[in-house]
Design a protein around this motif. Structure first.
Motif: not given
Length: 232
Positions: A161-188
């Motif tokens: 999942p691409d979350l790179s533009q969500c610059i104010n994210l504070e909590e991210i929960y993906f346990t129990g899924t099959k994602i191979k990665g997550v694209i995070l914001p650069d700084g936040g």
């Protein structure tokens, strides 16, 4: 004023400005309601069922007031593969917990003021096999995202999942899924980051507030080829 009038009569820009997902709720299962918190004084409106079979609307008198839109489907109705639309998306702060709908495709790109998204649940008894991909777009106000136990998330076209533009994210929960990665914001402002054991790469840059990093099933020996904690 125009946005308010459009929401009242569910016409104009209101019907073009929507959140969409498909619901999968079996016969005999309780049909969940929608709890909506608007960002502005509008009529909260949603349609349930293919072809907008039922439309439910309620006026919100006070900004940030939670409104419950009752699900018109009964206990013995088969709601599998049913379209659900929530209108005036750009005027909404929250659509509450939609994990009970067991959604597959979730489209929230229009909800530019949305501050939370809950499509999964941490309960061990919860499982949503339908959601395979999740796209949040450039939502800069989103603070939390919860997709826990959406067991096939990451098996679609996009495995990270691409979350790179969500610059104010504070909590991210993906346990129990099959994602191979997550694209995070650069700084936040990320404080809590919970990820599944299927992870193959992770880059965290300039997240000084991160205090809780949990990779499922790999707390002592991380079986991850690439971990970059630049600025963490």
């Amino acid at each position: 004023r125009f946005k308010y009038i459009d929401s009242k009569y569910n016409g104009g820009e209101a019907v073009k400005d929507f959140i969409q997902f498909r619901a999968y709720v079996d016969i005999g299962q309780e049909k969940p309601d929608l709890t909506i918190i608007p960002y502005a004084n509008i009529y909260a409106t949603a349609s349930f069922g293919n072809g907008a079979k039922y439309t439910v609307s309620q006026r919100v008198k006070n900004r940030n007031e939670a409104i419950t839109l009752k699900n018109p489907f009964g206990l013995m109705d088969d709601e599998n593969d049913q379209e659900t639309y929530i209108y005036s998306a750009s005027q909404l702060k929250s659509i509450g917990d939609i994990s009970g709908f067991h959604p597959d495709t979730v489209k929230i790109g229009n909800a530019i003021k949305l501050q939370e998204l809950k499509v999964g649940d941490k309960a061990e008894t919860y499982s949503n096999p339908y959601l395979k991909e999740l796209t949040v777009g450039g939502n800069t106000l989103l603070k939390s995202i919860d997709a826990r136990n959406c067991v096939n998330l990451g098996t679609g076209v996009t495995s990270a999942p691409d979350l790179s533009q969500c610059i104010n994210l504070e909590e991210i929960y993906f346990t129990g899924t099959k994602i191979k990665g997550v694209i995070l914001p650069d700084g936040g402002n990320i404080k809590k980051l919970h990820l599944p054991g299927t992870l193959t790469s992770l880059i965290i840059k300039n997240q000084p507030l991160l205090t809780e990093l949990n990779i499922e099933g790999n707390n002592t020996s991380l079986d991850v080829p690439v971990i970059n904690l630049d600025g963490y």
